[in-house]
Design a protein around this motif. Structure first.
Motif, mmCIF file in Angstrom:
data_model
loop_
_atom_site.group_PDB
_atom_site.id
_atom_site.type_symbol
_atom_site.label_atom_id
_atom_site.label_comp_id
_atom_site.label_asym_id
_atom_site.label_seq_id
_atom_site.Cartn_x
_atom_site.Cartn_y
_atom_site.Cartn_z
ATOM 1 N N ILE A 56 0.839 -1.211 0.000
ATOM 2 C CA ILE A 56 0.000 0.000 0.000
ATOM 3 C C ILE A 56 0.864 1.247 0.000
ATOM 4 O O ILE A 56 0.610 2.212 -0.743
ATOM 5 N N VAL A 57 1.945 1.231 0.792
ATOM 6 C CA VAL A 57 2.846 2.390 0.829
ATOM 7 C C VAL A 57 3.549 2.576 -0.499
ATOM 8 O O VAL A 57 3.676 3.687 -1.017
ATOM 9 N N GLY A 58 4.021 1.453 -1.088
ATOM 10 C CA GLY A 58 4.728 1.553 -2.354
ATOM 11 C C GLY A 58 3.845 2.034 -3.475
ATOM 12 O O GLY A 58 4.306 2.671 -4.427
ATOM 13 N N THR A 59 2.539 1.756 -3.393
ATOM 14 C CA THR A 59 1.617 2.149 -4.452
ATOM 15 C C THR A 59 1.078 3.563 -4.250
ATOM 16 O O THR A 59 1.037 4.368 -5.180
ATOM 17 N N SER A 60 0.667 3.861 -3.034
ATOM 18 C CA SER A 60 0.030 5.158 -2.777
ATOM 19 C C SER A 60 1.005 6.220 -2.291
ATOM 20 O O SER A 60 0.643 7.396 -2.218
ATOM 21 N N GLY A 61 2.231 5.802 -1.942
ATOM 22 C CA GLY A 61 3.185 6.764 -1.422
ATOM 23 C C GLY A 61 3.029 6.935 0.076
ATOM 24 O O GLY A 61 2.004 6.594 0.669
ATOM 25 N N VAL A 62 4.047 7.522 0.680
ATOM 26 C CA VAL A 62 4.044 7.662 2.135
ATOM 27 C C VAL A 62 2.933 8.587 2.604
ATOM 28 O O VAL A 62 2.233 8.323 3.591
ATOM 29 N N LEU A 63 2.711 9.695 1.893
ATOM 30 C CA LEU A 63 1.718 10.668 2.349
ATOM 31 C C LEU A 63 0.300 10.103 2.283
ATOM 32 O O LEU A 63 -0.466 10.180 3.254
ATOM 33 N N GLU A 64 -0.046 9.542 1.126
ATOM 34 C CA GLU A 64 -1.410 9.024 0.983
ATOM 35 C C GLU A 64 -1.623 7.792 1.853
ATOM 36 O O GLU A 64 -2.714 7.580 2.380
ATOM 37 N N SER A 65 -0.590 6.967 2.010
ATOM 38 C CA SER A 65 -0.746 5.812 2.885
ATOM 39 C C SER A 65 -0.915 6.248 4.336
ATOM 40 O O SER A 65 -1.647 5.627 5.110
ATOM 41 N N PHE A 66 -0.250 7.344 4.704
ATOM 42 C CA PHE A 66 -0.459 7.888 6.051
ATOM 43 C C PHE A 66 -1.898 8.340 6.238
ATOM 44 O O PHE A 66 -2.501 8.131 7.294
ATOM 45 N N ILE A 67 -2.470 8.965 5.196
ATOM 46 C CA ILE A 67 -3.874 9.379 5.260
ATOM 47 C C ILE A 67 -4.790 8.169 5.423
ATOM 48 O O ILE A 67 -5.744 8.183 6.205
ATOM 49 N N ILE A 68 -4.480 7.105 4.675
ATOM 50 C CA ILE A 68 -5.289 5.882 4.773
ATOM 51 C C ILE A 68 -5.243 5.326 6.191
ATOM 52 O O ILE A 68 -6.277 5.026 6.808
ATOM 53 N N VAL A 69 -4.022 5.187 6.718
ATOM 54 C CA VAL A 69 -3.873 4.632 8.071
ATOM 55 C C VAL A 69 -4.531 5.536 9.103
ATOM 56 O O VAL A 69 -5.244 5.069 10.003
ATOM 57 N N PHE A 70 -4.347 6.836 8.954
ATOM 58 C CA PHE A 70 -4.912 7.772 9.937
ATOM 59 C C PHE A 70 -6.443 7.747 9.909
ATOM 60 O O PHE A 70 -7.091 7.744 10.957
ATOM 61 N N MET A 71 -7.037 7.750 8.715
ATOM 62 C CA MET A 71 -8.504 7.714 8.610
ATOM 63 C C MET A 71 -9.069 6.459 9.258
ATOM 64 O O MET A 71 -10.044 6.510 10.012
ATOM 65 N N TYR A 118 -7.102 -2.158 3.259
ATOM 66 C CA TYR A 118 -6.395 -1.951 4.526
ATOM 67 C C TYR A 118 -7.316 -1.906 5.736
ATOM 68 O O TYR A 118 -6.914 -2.307 6.832
ATOM 69 N N PHE A 119 -8.549 -1.439 5.567
ATOM 70 C CA PHE A 119 -9.396 -1.181 6.733
ATOM 71 C C PHE A 119 -9.566 -2.390 7.658
ATOM 72 O O PHE A 119 -9.571 -2.222 8.885
ATOM 73 N N PRO A 120 -9.730 -3.631 7.144
ATOM 74 C CA PRO A 120 -9.869 -4.756 8.085
ATOM 75 C C PRO A 120 -8.701 -4.921 9.043
ATOM 76 O O PRO A 120 -8.848 -5.571 10.084
ATOM 77 N N SER A 121 -7.537 -4.329 8.717
ATOM 78 C CA SER A 121 -6.393 -4.472 9.613
ATOM 79 C C SER A 121 -6.538 -3.645 10.880
ATOM 80 O O SER A 121 -5.768 -3.824 11.829
ATOM 81 N N VAL A 122 -7.485 -2.717 10.928
ATOM 82 C CA VAL A 122 -7.695 -1.930 12.148
ATOM 83 C C VAL A 122 -8.990 -2.311 12.841
ATOM 84 O O VAL A 122 -9.376 -1.688 13.826
ATOM 85 N N THR A 123 -9.692 -3.321 12.335
ATOM 86 C CA THR A 123 -10.925 -3.758 12.976
ATOM 87 C C THR A 123 -10.595 -4.728 14.106
ATOM 88 O O THR A 123 -9.453 -5.072 14.348
#
Length: 990
Positions: free
Chosen positions: A109-124, A346-351
């Protein structure tokens, strides 16, 4: 208790006597208190018993079923739970959240979306679960796994079958592992808790190994070479040397890579243009944390499915001809990537944040453990996910990239990812069956009740079996990227409703919503709900719509078939608030004519068994309302409420049952009154609430008004007509109501005839239109008749009426009937005379009834006097002569009786010699004449609507009024007498 330290023996004995007396008084007071509430003990227990139950509440499993008395005996047999915050909540949540997606998908996910967008994904995703955990805390305080390639069972014979063989391997291993985990859970939760510590320790050690390996890369990067042709990544499955040719014994020879791009090993062979134009280089796939790679990976690099994986910024020369890439050893993307898709994966990883609340029955103090353990677990895992934003990866060349980072060995990560899967699986198999069992026991979804059974100690056996079967479906799909978005939808749906429930309860100021969790605010729940809803459509809009449709179907199923026990409903509270707001809005004034609609009060008569006499009245109501608008069904019981409340409840149940059968949507209201007349008056005055009151009264014609044993039915009816007029309410009187159609009947033809004699606000025009909206009357035609007098122009009247109906947008046939004056017939004269004679005879019969009542009173007085003769004698002796006076004596009664008989004989002679009143003759003439005209035109109509004349101002002629109405409607099968409410109900304006 009084004490005496320095008392004489006499004083001490007095003190002892006083103490004994006080003890006696205290015991007597308690006994008296108990006796006062003795009859209420069955429904209202003593406060001491209630407090004792509350004190022992923590010894019971804290689910909703445990509030029910029929479950108490079962719960007492179950051993009291003893798990605390760490073992019961923190550990299960931590294991559920630290799942395999964290190990296998985050670097991709980081390699595809980049560090910034992957951070947004994880943070959301983490923010969504944290906000939901806060809402859940308020509720609680208110009451693809990595498979080792060498262990494959199915081997691929060629490259085309490699993917299918890998999927089959995962299906077999997954099935075996899920079976083993289900067996462990079946054996007991204590074994799950023991294994959980071991598994979680391995996962934490794996994470620390990654951190240590990342730090090590700063000065000693791992040897992880990647071969590039230009900027295109090459797969090293088919070659070992990353070069076009090499020097062997001072000779240049081609490598295996050369033969993959060229038609022969010769240096002069024809090769792929891109191969000729670009150099082959080898770079380090993991350059180390100090190399500045973090800046290079800040931005996204989304690709389509089947694209070649390229390294941005690396030298590359593109040829003039389009090259064919099929069969060449490039690395291709196997899935199209974009931001929203990565969120869904990614979302199931935080459920897994509800792992603790699902086991609330096993906790020592659920209200304390659930908020603390859940929020700590989310904080811990969020910190880990954000910190590892650029560290986790996927399998390349049969190895985990993250394994190359780990220190001291890649096997640490293999073991950690495996145990993270097992740990999360065990916790899910522990919590989900308990939640399913609780739902089944509550009877919320009837067909799930079989899963409420379990072992003698309460373990959910059948629910565990169903959960394992559902898990097996995901294993058979064998695609993490396909299963993850589906899981995301249902997790997000669940979290959204948790947040919604909290926000609604707070905004509605529900008295029973009193969470102890002090960090809760409704704005956080609303933000969490909005974020969940947004993430659902971000992940996949069509999956979101399907999930919402499934949730809606389940809700409607529960509403109609389930929820035998009432647990309270936030939607109900929302409805009440919306209703209150709407009622206050409509209270600001009378509605405009365009907003007028019949809001009906249906007056029903009941028999001695509290059964409705005329059920067709409800059928007609349903047809008139077409299931919409306000309907109040009322009835009156004569008597005292304290004596008749059981009959009132029975009557209400019977009426509601009949309303259900007739599909009449509305409210039921029963009034118990000493007088039937007063009860009817109370209903007409007070039924409804605020602006939602009735404007129309519907009742049946009193068929028995002529019977001599029921002389007051006509009076009640006439008084009801007068009261509706005074209240400015419309009145509908259905005559021959038992002949009206049921809701199942269909008129294939026929007419609904309106006889418009006087203008009453347009009720006569509006009612047929409303009736024809219902399938019973839909095929009937509407005809309007009006009466022309001597001086009227019949032709012009018809034209004007047609124009009026056109502007009203009503389709109806129009006919003007001429009814000229002529001589009064002998039949009319005779009928009027008979009416007045009958009225006079009723009065005489009323006098005779009064005489009988006085005679019965005299007998009662005599019996009372004989039983209390001694008391009467004493009273007479003590009283003055002026105060002693008998109302009725035997002689006086006989004299009065003879006097009444003589008067009655004289009055009956006068009846047969009387002449009819000329005003009554004229009224009767009009009624007979109009009835003849109506019979001529509408005798075969399916329904006749007719203006209802008002009662006379002089109440002495009320019984004659009933006769006029009877004559007016004589010979017609179905008649609806209509009396307007004094205002316009239909308009020509849009």
């Amino acid at each position: 208790m009084w004490h005496c330290t320095h008392c004489t023996p006499k004083e001490a004995s007095e003190v002892l006597l006083v103490n004994n007396w006080l003890d006696f008084v205290a015991v007597g007071t308690v006994l008296q208190l108990i006796s006062i509430w003795h009859e209420e003990m069955d429904s209202n227990p003593m406060v001491s018993s209630l407090l004792n139950k509350i004190a022992n509440y923590t010894n019971l499993t804290q689910g909703v079923v445990e509030h029910e008395a029929d479950e108490d005996s079962k719960r007492k047999e179950i051993k009291a739970p003893r798990m605390g915050t760490f073992i019961g909540v923190y550990l299960p949540c931590l294991q559920n959240i630290l799942g395999v997606i964290l190990f296998l998908r985050l670097t991709w996910i980081v390699g595809t979306s980049g560090v910034l967008e992957s951070f947004i994904i994880v943070f959301m995703c983490c923010a969504c679960t944290m906000l939901t955990a806060i809402s859940m805390s308020a509720i609680a305080t208110n009451g693809v796994t990595y498979i080792s390639p060498n262990a494959a069972i199915f081997k691929a014979e060629d490259a085309d079958g490699e993917t299918e063989a890998m999927l089959n391997n995962m299906r077999v291993y997954g099935t075996c592992i899920i079976a083993l985990m289900a067996i462990v859970v079946f054996v007991g939760v204590k074994y799950v808790n023991k294994l959980a510590l071991v598994f979680l320790s391995c996962v934490i050690l794996s994470i620390f190994a990654i951190y240590a390996g990342v730090i090590k890369t700063a000065f000693d990067p791992p040897d992880f070479p990647i071969c590039l042709l230009g900027n295109r990544t090459l797969s090293r499955h088919n070659f070992d040397i990353c070069a076009k040719f090499i020097e062997v014994n001072n000779e240049t020879v081609t490598t295996k890579l050369w033969s993959l791009f060229c038609d022969s090993p010769s240096l002069n062979a024809t090769c792929d243009e891109y191969f000729n134009l670009n150099n082959v280089t080898e770079i380090q796939g993991i350059p180390g944390i100090a190399s500045g790679v973090l800046i290079d990976n800040l931005w996204s690099a989304y690709t389509d499915k089947g694209s070649i994986v390229e390294k941005k910024g690396h030298p590359s020369v593109t040829g003039t001809e389009e090259t064919k890439v099929g069969g060449l050893p490039y690395v291709f993307t196997d899935i199209m990537t974009y931001f929203t898709m990565l969120v869904g994966i990614y979302f199931p990883s935080v459920t897994g944040i509800m792992a603790g609340s699902n086991r609330s029955g096993d906790l020592r103090d659920a209200q304390k453990s659930i908020p603390t353990g859940t929020i700590l677990a989310i904080s811990t895992t969020s910190f880990i996910c954000i910190l590892c934003d650029v560290m986790f990866g996927e399998a390349v060349n049969g190895n985990l990239v993250i394994g190359m980072l780990a220190w001291p060995s890649p096997w640490v990560i293999v073991i950690g990812s495996f145990f993270s899967t097992c740990g999360a699986g065990l916790q899910s198999l522990t919590g989900a069956p308990r939640l399913l069992q609780a739902i089944a026991r509550d009877g919320i979804i009837p067909f799930l009740q079989v899963f409420g059974h379990g072992k003698a100690n309460g373990e959910p056996t059948w629910a565990l079996l169903l959960t394992a079967c559902i898990c097996e479906i995901g294993i058979l799909i064998a695609s993490l990227d396909s299963v993850a978005p589906i899981l995301s939808m249902f997790f997000l749906m669940c979290y959204m409703f948790v947040n919604l429930a909290c926000a609604v309860q707070t905004l509605l100021c529900t008295p029973n919503w009193r969470p102890r969790f002090k960090y809760y605010h409704w704005a956080l729940s609303f933000l969490g709900m909005s974020l969940c809803f947004a993430l659902m459509f971000i992940c996949s809009w069509y999956y979101a719509l399907i999930a919402m449709l499934i949730a809606g179907c389940i809700y409607k199923y529960i509403e109609y078939r389930g929820a035998e026990k009432e647990w309270g409903d936030g939607i109900r509270g929302l409805s009440l608030n919306a209703a209150r707001y709407a009622l206050l809005r409509v209270e600001h004034g009378p509605p405009h004519t365009k907003n007028w609609r019949p809001q009906v009060l249906v007056l029903l008569n009941l028999d001695s068994e509290q059964v409705v006499k005329h059920p067709r009245l409800l059928s007609f109501t349903c047809q008139l309302k077409a299931g919409k608008g306000l309907t109040i069904v009322g009835s009156v019981l004569q008597g005292i409420y304290l004596d008749k409340y059981i009959e009132a409840q029975k009557a209400e149940e019977n009426i509601k049952s009949l309303m259900g059968v007739e599909k009449t949507k509305g409210f039921c209201q029963i009034v118990v009154s000493p007088s039937f007349r007063d009860g009817m008056s109370h209903l007409i005055q007070s039924a409804g609430l605020g602006g939602m009151t009735h404007n129309t009264v519907l009742m049946a014609w009193p068929q028995s008004w002529k019977q001599t044993d029921n002389p007051f039915s006509w009076k009640n009816f006439v008084d009801t007509v007068r009261e509706t007029t005074a209240a400015q309410q419309a009145l509908l009187v259905a005559k021959n109501i038992d002949l009206f159609p049921t809701n199942q009947e269909r008129f294939s033809e026929g007419n609904v005839d309106v006889w418009w004699i006087v203008h009453d606000g347009g009720m006569l025009m509006l009612l047929p239109f409303l009736l024809r909206q219902h399938k019973v009357w839909r095929k009937c035609k509407m005809r309007i008749f009006t009466v022309a007098q001597m001086d009227d122009n019949s032709i012009q009247m018809k034209k004007d009426l047609q124009i009026f109906l056109y502007h009203l947008r009503l389709n109806a046939e129009v006919e003007v009937v001429e009814m000229f004056e002529n001589d009064i017939s002998a039949f009319t004269y005779e009928k009027t005379l008979m009416m007045e004679q009958r009225s006079q005879m009723l009065k005489q019969m009323q006098l005779s009834k009064n005489e009988r009542e006085r005679e019965a009173q005299l007998i009662h007085d005599r019996n009372t006097a004989s039983h209390s003769a001694a008391i009467v004698k004493c009273d007479i002796a003590a009283a003055t002569p002026e105060k002693v006076q008998m109302t009725w004596t035997k002689e006086k009664f006989i004299a009065e009786k003879h006097k009444n008989r003589e008067t009655n004989v004289t009055n009956f002679k006068d009846i047969f010699n009387m002449k009819p009143n000329q005003s009554n003759v004229r009224r009767m003439h009009t009624a007979v004449k109009l009835n003849g005209v109506i019979l001529n035109k509408s005798q075969h109509a399916q329904l006749v609507l007719l203006n209802m004349p008002g009662p006379p101002k002089n109440k002495k002629g009320d019984e004659n009024y009933m006769e006029f109405l009877e004559v007016l409607t004589e010979g017609l099968n179905r008649v609806l007498l209509v009396r307007g409410g004094g205002r316009e109900v239909i308009t020509i304006y849009s």
